[in-house]
Design an enzyme around this catalytic site. Sequence first.
Site, PDB file in Angstrom:
ATOM      1  N   SER A   1       0.810  -1.217   0.000  1.00  0.00           N
ATOM      2  CA  SER A   1       0.000   0.000   0.000  1.00  0.00           C
ATOM      3  C   SER A   1       0.843   1.265   0.000  1.00  0.00           C
ATOM      4  O   SER A   1       0.419   2.297  -0.521  1.00  0.00           O
ATOM      5  CB  SER A   1      -0.947   0.004   1.202  1.00  0.00           C
ATOM      6  OG  SER A   1      -1.884  -1.047   1.095  1.00  0.00           O
TER       7      SER A   1
ATOM      8  N   HIS B   1       0.061   3.673   4.531  1.00  0.00           N
ATOM      9  CA  HIS B   1      -0.857   4.280   3.566  1.00  0.00           C
ATOM     10  C   HIS B   1      -0.655   5.797   3.530  1.00  0.00           C
ATOM     11  O   HIS B   1      -0.512   6.400   2.465  1.00  0.00           O
ATOM     12  CB  HIS B   1      -2.306   3.971   3.940  1.00  0.00           C
ATOM     13  CG  HIS B   1      -2.654   2.518   3.923  1.00  0.00           C
ATOM     14  ND1 HIS B   1      -2.160   1.622   4.849  1.00  0.00           N
ATOM     15  CD2 HIS B   1      -3.456   1.794   3.092  1.00  0.00           C
ATOM     16  CE1 HIS B   1      -2.654   0.420   4.594  1.00  0.00           C
ATOM     17  NE2 HIS B   1      -3.433   0.497   3.532  1.00  0.00           N
TER      18      HIS B   1
END
Length: 303
Positions: free
Chosen positions: A187, A250
Amino acid sequence: MAADHDLEMEDMNLNMDRDMKGELEEEKEMREDRGGKDTFKNKKVHRVVSKWMLPEKVQRTYLERANCLPPPVFIISISLAELAVFIYYAVWKPQKQWITLDTGILESPFIYSPEKREQAWRFVSYMLVHAGVQHIVGNLIMQLALGIPLEMVHKGLRVGLVYLAGVIAGSLASSIFDPLKCLVGASGGLYALMGGYFMNVLVNFREMIPAFGIVRLLIIILIIMSDMGFALYRRFFVPASGSPVSFAAHIAGGFAGMSIGYTVFSCFDKALLKDPRFWIAIAAYFACVLFAVFFNVFLSPAN
């Protein structure tokens, strides 16, 4: 009679020559038609890619020199490697259930683990391991859908730079803001690509067809919300017997993309190394990396 026979033979030879020439011309025309159709299809693909990936002022430049050489090798290779590692842990090292992998991945030599931070490769290799089928499928779909067009436009070196910058930023941020949790998944790199693309759409919004601009922003926001929802679930709502993982990658990957990624992707028709914005972004990135290294060596609660 002999003269008539000779004339007939000459006529037959002439007819055969004409037939052969006609067949050769037809074959040549068919080849040209196929080549024309292939060229038309390629141009159509590049035209669609340019509308989605570039502001209007540089679309013509891209179309003039567009080609698929080299092909988008980087993003495809990374995706295949991530899929291969997932299959290994899901099939060759079967879990109790592989919809969401648990203890198996925590023993992986690739995963970022606070107790094994001295193994520096884990700050990068964690991107190869995923927490379950939803995790791997979501990441692969998003990074292929976005990464292949980006690599067609910007080529593998630039896309690889942004992707790996997000991966490293993700693991270092996780080691600071969530220092006692493990980290898996690509991610960080994916969010770096999305962050760079998002900033380009935002900055060049007026130069794009408004409908396209709105659709792009909505798609990015929808993807981020769904993926962040899964990450937050894995972090805060996973059962105590499971394997909670950090989600800081993220956010850090997104910031890496919005700085380095934006600079790289906005220099499509410019020399990247001559752009002062690139060096400012690189300097800021390395300053954050040095701070993260200092924190991990001297201040981390995981010490």
